[in-house]
Design an enzyme around this catalytic site. Structure first.
Site: not given
Lengths: 324, 324, 324, 324
Positions: C8, C30, C189, C196
């Protein structure tokens, strides 16, 4: 000493010849029987198979494998492992990936066998000029086989001694070096070839600019018609770029300043790629070595898809049509 | 306002149209009379020559020159200088080298004329989308001509406001900017195009790798057959690479994922080259912008001499023969 | 639908939140209990361990793992494998190396488990803007979990439709895409991030040159004092380089045109490196993506050994002493 | 022959010395009288001014100017033009921009003076090793001054003859070459230095990777502790990268394998920049020569603004904070 040589291509055959000239006894084997016989005619003992080759060697045996890196070498090694005895040594003198050496050395050690990875530079000139040897493996094995390496290496020759090395004891001045544990030999050879790519590309770009100094793309009053062959020759004496690669370039340009026999497709071998991989693993920037590699990739394609993507974008925003 | 527009190519004609739509009066001239007449049919005043164009404008005159950079623009300016009167203004909206702007502005100032250099981005889409204007020249002149720039620029549109700009007073949010003294407009446009080259190349390489993921050069179990058109589309929403260039790429790939209509020869204009020159003058490293330029140079050749030099060296030291 | 979310951090917590906003039920865990409890306060079901999380989910279960790539993810997966039942699905939404996905998917399949690799772009903005999802895995599983992906993705929004896509049926317009078999999601990705890096570097170099236009290294009459914040802003409208990265740059420069809060040490994650590796495996030249990576490597060092080698050579042939 | 030498720095003084050793008479002048006197003590005729130097030479005079490129050389030339007589010759042996040579040669020709541009390689080693001379100018003048060039050049030495040059008549084998009309000498020297930068960078990156093979950034089992000094030495014999630059590197690494005396700030001179400019004017891709230049630019900065722009974007989309 006695040594087996497996793989009698350009490199392997000349390694055997240079060893025999120095008085070593070579048992040789090649997949092609005619090649094996040809070397036997020069004094080697011919072996029709790996088993025959191993049988012809006295223990502790040393087998120098000089095959194309990859599956061919891998399967020869697998067969040798089954034939050799504890205390024997396998040398891989080809262009093997250094991490494969680390893996293999462990496999061989489990059987009591020693393994040396030897990066071998010298190309077609090695027979006369000697081979520069970069060796990885156990120190004791390397020291035992010193006569082999000494015979193959160029020796001191008439190359001037390097200042500040007076206190060093090393075989480096003889042209061979124990670089470190297994993997280190091919690692150093890998970087050697990476540097080689960069140097070659530096010369290639420089001569490209010299030749294009006469390009019709330039305004007429800015053109220079330069003799690239004479320029290569003059740089061989007293300039900062003197090097063996320049000598070779001078020779090729003397034969044909337009180099019209060459297609311009440039192959690359694993070392250039592995050098980039090593740089990236370390986070070491290596712009020049990488660009030299990419130039070769590009040379083997008519056009890249990347270039078409550029044209498509240009058409999209500017209505540009690229000429066919 | 009233304005003269010289050069009615793709850009010039649409600039005139966008100005007329905003209520400005355009006197137009093109070397091709038919082109001039076509725009007259849309409401412009046709001028058969620069002299006619100047005569049709009331002082202080403004003439927007939209011609190919270099000799064509240079000679149009020379003629205009002879025709205009002190207080008049010449705008060069083309892709002129910024140092030429500095020189010209001095020449015009000696005659009492003002000069603005305006980098104009927007391509074939500018008519609808508006032109992003980067302006160099005297502040007073720029302010006087504000209605012209406001009409051409895209305006705020629905683009969200940038945080931290609350206290700034600038026309930048409208899509036009007085960047500085003469030369500054084209300097900023030059860098804009340099960045554009770099971004385009980044996309081009990325899509090249995506497409080559299915390459037979890879081992079969490592191949991926990816739909580059869908990938371009999915990135348009929520990803870090969303951009107008991606939108254009997505459109081109949707029309033909193989981009087979494009030759792969990619032109370059002066801005990319001048960007590199500017970087070198400053000693600013500009790897990506430069590589993007070189890729275009390479795309327009079958083979470089450099590649043949590499092959020749390889033949020299290794006996390698590069396949034709 | 019901889904477990493990990890988390910035990304994982917002993914859970966005799913809950769309009406999905999240069971969350978490390593830090306080973090788990915080999300429980927002409506999630807290799980103190992976076992608790699995127990709280109804079969067939779906567990989205959002942990740092590498060992942390690997060991979470190992534990989950022992807890889940045939028919369950594990999603790795982190930045995993695509070859690890291929390997893992096989391991999970042996246990009757499904595996999806999902590249997730959107960063800290994903909660509001939605996440662009690049999905690898079996078609049937991807289709079954469509409501999850639809909830996380940005949706069409007000982004104009791409021409030529009229006939296509794809979720790409919604901002998520089934890219192919396992590995394909993270592969896409990876290339996204590679692009990027290249785009970022293009902007970075361009703004560097703009800023250095005022450098004292230049002759005084050639200096330009440019407002980089206004330039970034003006390019946001109508220019070719409009992009989200430009928006972010404009914001940062508006806050501080000197960016003096930033050290200039730039981290890199695995994707940039793997992109180069993928390019090299294919023999695809990728100059710009690679240079962008190397720039980051260099940014994290005071000086490279390479630079000292250059200085040493210069001292050797020219007696040059480099200033400290 | 008799010759004037202006500028008695490292290069100029040794040029005079090497000429005197070969029996030529040198009239010398330096801005620093002590330097002039020091050379007079070695047999040269001292001149307190350019006027004295010209007066001490018999017509037709030859004056070799060996000053830093740029303003210093330019003003010495301007003064000499006023002092010399038709038929006299000025040689610029410095690192002048080749287009300046073209311009100057015209100016001098208008006064009946000859001009030669001579690229001079050899550095601090030239006195013993000889200077590699790349000469631009009129053939007749070059031939008349042949004894000067022959004395300065290295001569054939023990460097093996290049194959395929048997039929060529050229001074290239002596280490000096008339490359073409004015400008050609410095053009060839410029490209020489461009190549030099590329070769240096190739070695620099290679040794950087070798050294970083022991980097703690690598997993412990993948580290290699390599002796870079011995590696440089072993490559000097029989390897493909043998070169003078390698000899110098071997010496520096033998003295201190960490090169800790060097700051890593690397200067660049005009030739590297002009090489890139020449490449761009021709549209010749020159990735490696350019990267080698940019690496030096980067070496002289703590951080670039570009790097801060990257950090700012990363903070913008990912909330990343770069460590100081």
């Amino acid at each position: 000493m006695q040594i087996g040589v497996v793989g009698l291509g350009r490199m392997g055959a000349n390694i055997a010849r240079r060893l025999m000239r120095a008085g070593h006894a070579c048992v040789v084997h090649d997949a092609d029987p005619a090649t094996t016989q040809a070397l036997a005619a020069e004094g080697a003992t011919a072996a029709g198979s790996l088993a025959e080759l191993v049988a012809a060697l006295a223990a502790p045996r040393t087998v120098w494998v000089m095959l194309p890196a990859g599956d061919v070498t891998e399967s020869a090694l697998a067969e040798l492992i089954g034939l050799l005895s504890p205390g024997d040594t396998v040398i891989d003198g080809g262009n093997t990936y250094w991490k494969d050496d680390v893996r293999r050395a462990k496999t061989l050690a489990d059987r009591g066998l020693s393994y040396l990875d030897i990066g071998t530079s010298g190309g077609v000139w090695g027979l006369e000029r000697g081979y520069c040897l970069m060796i990885g493996g156990d120190k004791a094995v390397v020291e035992r086989l010193d006569p082999i390496f000494r015979a193959l290496a160029p020796g001191r020759g008439d190359i001037p001694e390097t200042r500040h090395r007076e206190a060093r004891e090393s075989t480096a001045e003889q042209g061979y070096l124990h670089c470190g544990p297994n993997g280190a030999g091919h690692y150093v050879k890998m970087i050697h070839n990476g540097i080689e790519y960069g140097m070659m590309q530096a010369f290639a770009e420089g001569f490209d600019i010299l030749r294009n100094a006469a390009s019709p793309r330039l305004p007429e009053e800015m053109r220079l018609d330069l003799d690239v062959a004479d320029i290569a020759e003059v740089w061989r004496r007293g300039s900062v770029v003197t090097s063996w690669l320049l000598d070779l370039t001078a020779e090729a340009l003397a034969a044909d300043p337009a180099l019209s026999h060459y297609s311009g497709h440039v192959a690359d071998s694993g070392e250039g790629r592995w050098t980039v991989e090593a740089a990236i693993e370390q986070a070491t920037p290596a712009e020049v070595l990488t660009s030299a590699l990419y130039t070769r990739f590009r040379s083997r394609q008519d056009h890249t898809f990347a270039e078409k993507v550029l044209s498509a974008m240009r058409a999209g925003f500017g209505g540009h049509r690229e000429p066919k």
